[in-house]
Structure formats: C-alpha cells, structure tokens
Design a protein around this motif. Sequence first.
Motif, mmCIF file in Angstrom:
data_model
loop_
_atom_site.group_PDB
_atom_site.id
_atom_site.type_symbol
_atom_site.label_atom_id
_atom_site.label_comp_id
_atom_site.label_asym_id
_atom_site.label_seq_id
_atom_site.Cartn_x
_atom_site.Cartn_y
_atom_site.Cartn_z
ATOM 1 N N LEU A 1 0.816 -1.386 -0.078
ATOM 2 C CA LEU A 1 -0.225 -0.288 -0.204
ATOM 3 C C LEU A 1 0.729 1.248 -0.252
ATOM 4 C CD1 LEU A 1 -2.422 -1.007 3.129
ATOM 5 C CD2 LEU A 1 -3.196 -0.843 0.525
ATOM 6 N N THR A 2 0.990 2.255 -0.529
ATOM 7 C CA THR A 2 1.427 3.935 -0.794
ATOM 8 C C THR A 2 1.155 4.388 0.828
ATOM 9 O OG1 THR A 2 -1.235 4.893 -0.840
ATOM 10 C CG2 THR A 2 0.721 4.111 -2.568
ATOM 11 N N PRO A 3 1.679 4.886 1.210
ATOM 12 C CA PRO A 3 2.126 5.446 3.003
ATOM 13 C C PRO A 3 0.734 6.485 3.007
ATOM 14 C CG PRO A 3 4.098 5.836 1.484
ATOM 15 C CD PRO A 3 3.080 5.142 0.901
ATOM 16 N N GLY A 4 -0.175 6.798 2.252
ATOM 17 C CA GLY A 4 -1.571 7.647 1.990
ATOM 18 C C GLY A 4 -2.552 6.584 2.338
ATOM 19 N N GLU A 5 -2.213 5.767 1.390
ATOM 20 C CA GLU A 5 -3.518 4.629 1.659
ATOM 21 C C GLU A 5 -3.085 4.034 3.240
ATOM 22 O OE1 GLU A 5 -5.979 4.078 0.576
ATOM 23 O OE2 GLU A 5 -6.919 1.737 0.825
ATOM 24 N N ARG A 6 -2.194 3.797 4.057
ATOM 25 C CA ARG A 6 -1.778 2.794 4.552
ATOM 26 C C ARG A 6 -2.823 3.651 6.057
ATOM 27 N NH1 ARG A 6 2.948 1.003 3.277
ATOM 28 N NH2 ARG A 6 4.005 3.049 4.757
ATOM 29 N N LYS A 7 -2.836 5.353 6.157
ATOM 30 C CA LYS A 7 -2.644 6.624 6.590
ATOM 31 C C LYS A 7 -4.094 6.340 6.651
ATOM 32 C CE LYS A 7 -2.534 11.617 7.539
ATOM 33 N NZ LYS A 7 -1.629 12.192 7.183
ATOM 34 N N ARG A 8 -4.628 6.289 5.413
ATOM 35 C CA ARG A 8 -6.814 6.228 5.857
ATOM 36 C C ARG A 8 -6.779 5.525 6.305
ATOM 37 N NH1 ARG A 8 -10.391 4.766 2.901
ATOM 38 N NH2 ARG A 8 -8.890 3.357 1.648
ATOM 39 N N ARG A 9 -6.187 4.104 6.129
ATOM 40 C CA ARG A 9 -7.143 2.585 6.948
ATOM 41 C C ARG A 9 -6.660 2.559 7.788
ATOM 42 N NH1 ARG A 9 -6.566 -1.553 2.570
ATOM 43 N NH2 ARG A 9 -7.110 -3.293 4.240
ATOM 44 N N ALA A 10 -6.060 3.281 8.530
ATOM 45 C CA ALA A 10 -5.566 3.077 9.702
ATOM 46 C C ALA A 10 -6.564 4.640 10.696
ATOM 47 C CB ALA A 10 -3.875 4.193 10.005
ATOM 48 N N MET A 11 -6.815 5.485 10.130
ATOM 49 C CA MET A 11 -7.923 6.464 10.426
ATOM 50 C C MET A 11 -9.503 5.752 10.985
ATOM 51 S SD MET A 11 -5.760 8.893 11.481
ATOM 52 C CE MET A 11 -7.502 10.013 11.904
ATOM 53 N N GLU A 12 -9.174 5.047 9.618
ATOM 54 C CA GLU A 12 -10.707 4.480 9.648
ATOM 55 C C GLU A 12 -10.834 3.743 10.770
ATOM 56 O OE1 GLU A 12 -11.538 4.342 4.948
ATOM 57 O OE2 GLU A 12 -11.597 2.091 5.314
ATOM 58 N N ALA A 13 -9.824 2.603 10.628
ATOM 59 C CA ALA A 13 -9.729 2.053 12.399
ATOM 60 C C ALA A 13 -10.412 2.488 13.529
ATOM 61 C CB ALA A 13 -8.905 0.768 11.930
ATOM 62 N N LEU A 14 -9.395 3.596 13.434
ATOM 63 C CA LEU A 14 -9.514 4.679 14.804
ATOM 64 C C LEU A 14 -10.565 4.807 15.032
ATOM 65 C CD1 LEU A 14 -5.988 5.498 14.455
ATOM 66 C CD2 LEU A 14 -6.721 4.252 16.735
ATOM 67 N N ASP A 15 -11.200 5.280 13.877
ATOM 68 C CA ASP A 15 -12.597 6.175 13.813
ATOM 69 C C ASP A 15 -13.565 4.881 14.644
ATOM 70 O OD1 ASP A 15 -14.431 7.873 13.549
ATOM 71 O OD2 ASP A 15 -15.361 7.841 11.458
ATOM 72 N N ILE A 16 -13.088 3.880 13.543
ATOM 73 C CA ILE A 16 -14.419 2.686 14.149
ATOM 74 C C ILE A 16 -14.063 2.601 15.557
ATOM 75 C CG2 ILE A 16 -14.887 0.396 14.068
ATOM 76 C CD1 ILE A 16 -14.524 0.570 11.250
ATOM 77 N N VAL A 17 -13.145 2.625 16.001
ATOM 78 C CA VAL A 17 -13.355 2.173 17.866
ATOM 79 C C VAL A 17 -13.202 3.948 18.496
ATOM 80 C CG1 VAL A 17 -11.597 0.409 17.410
ATOM 81 C CG2 VAL A 17 -10.082 2.233 17.477
ATOM 82 N N GLY A 18 -13.640 4.589 17.659
ATOM 83 C CA GLY A 18 -14.059 6.001 18.299
ATOM 84 C C GLY A 18 -12.575 6.881 19.214
#
Length: 258
Positions: free
Chosen positions: A117-134
């Motif tokens: 994954l590109t660094p940008g994509e990794r960041k986007r997915r990590a933020m999405e996962a963090l959002d799910i757990v609030g």
Amino acid sequence: MPDASLLQLEEVSRIYGDEVQVHALDRVSMSIEAGEFVSIVGPSGSGKSTMLGLLGLLDLPSLGTMWVTGKSVRDLSDYERSRLRGDVVGFIFQQFHLIPHLDARKNVETALLYRNLTPGERKRRAMEALDIVGLAPRSDHRPVQLSGGEQQRVAIARAIVTEPKLLLADEPTGALDSTNAANVMEIFQELHSPLRAIAIVTHDPAVAATAQRRISMKDGRIVADEILTPTQPAAGYGGTLGTDGQGTLEAVETEADS
Ligand code: ADP
C-alpha cells in the motif's frame, strides 16, 4: 473433510515434550463458522492458550487436522501459513502490545506494513479503523498518553485494519477496570458481523456471557459447547457476575466423551 467453516479442527492434539508428554490439547474436534462470536473458557492449564495459538496459525497440531478457510494448515509452507495468518486473523492481547514510541495511527499502520500500500493509503485505512473504535481524535497520541481502555481500543483498531475474518482476543479485558472492560466488550459486539468472527479467551464469566457461544475446556478437551443468548456488556466485569451475567442457555452439546 473440510466444509465451508472458517476454521475446523478434527481430532487435533497438541503434545508438548518428548520423554514426559503433556497433552495440552487432546483430540479436539470443533469448528468456528464465519461470523460467529465465541468465548473459550476454562481453568488455568486447560489448554486455552494452546487452542488460541492453533486458531491463530501461530502453532501447528501434533496430531489431527486443522483447516482454515478450507486449507489444511499442515499442507502450507511456513511462508504460506504466515501469509494466511496475516490475511485471516487479527490478534488482541491482554497487555495491548503497542509500540511505545509510535503514535496511535502509526501503531495501527504496523499491521499494514507487509501489504503493498502507499503511505497515504495506509494512513487512510488506519484512520478509518481508529474512527471505528472512537479514537480518531487521539490518533497522534502515543500509548503513554492514552488510558488502558484507549490503548486496548488502538490495539483493536490495529487488529481490524487488515479486515480479518477472525478476531482472536486473549483476555482482552484482563488489564482493564470494569467500565473500560464494558466499553471494550461493546466494541467487540459492534465489530461482530457476518463477515467477522470473534473468539475470546477469558476467565471472566461476564465477558464470556456477551458471546453467542461458549466453549468450555478442561484438561485439553472441550467439555461443553453451548449456544447462549448473549447479554449486553455492563458493569460487573472482573469476575463478579451481574444478575444476568450468565447468559441464557438454549442448547448444550457436550463432546467430552466423544
Ligand atoms: P491455559 O491457557 O488454559 O492456562 P495452556 O494452553 O497454557 O492452558 O496449557 C495447557 C497445558 O499445556 C498445561 O498443562 C501447560 O503446563 C502445558 N504447556 C503449555 N505450554 C507448554 C510448553 N511450551 N511446554 C510444555 N508444556 C506446556
């Protein structure tokens, strides 16, 4: 024969030692279906950790056969098994196991490092996962700047960011007070979906009661495998049962004598 189960064990034993042998798992047969929410309970030494190591593809059976998504794990090379583990399983531990010098987002990203994954994509997915757990608002906090409950939520985000079919948790509330434990169990209930099975090893009956199915182990064998009506997470974690903390028993299958 493998069926469509997510995981299937047939007569699986795990034997430690040569001269003095310990049968940590003793001819266990069971399966976990896609989207199930299972707790694994039993006294210390009953084989729960050994079971978790096998289900998480960290270890192999000494005897018997285990299939994961229809593949016999014995037929896989070490590389294939670790790839399958990375694709199928997300782990959550009692002590969180976050990397202290990385912030929450970068901790979550570590689970994606081996993916292309590109660094940008990794960041986007990590933020999405963090959002799910609030925890998106705390993405730049390091573990030391977070409470125990928040650290466990970061660990959950790290476990789900790869979109595993199976979340495996080892005493995930063991290091938390009862409020944070209830919060973490609520997150597990939200995460449980037809596409994501959850298996939690716990000694806490109130935690086990929030699952739909409870597998009880003793001396390396499954002594009860029960379907429950799950209770809502509430105060009372840490070994003290709430009034409804037992769940409702609807059916009992025992394979201890099989
Ligand atoms: P639990 O997680 O329920 O406490 P374990 O799976 O850790 O149980 O252990 C099951 C049995 O296997 C115990 O008797 C334990 O002492 C033994 N055991 C676990 N790991 C090892 C090992 N690496 N070497 C030898 N014996 C082990």
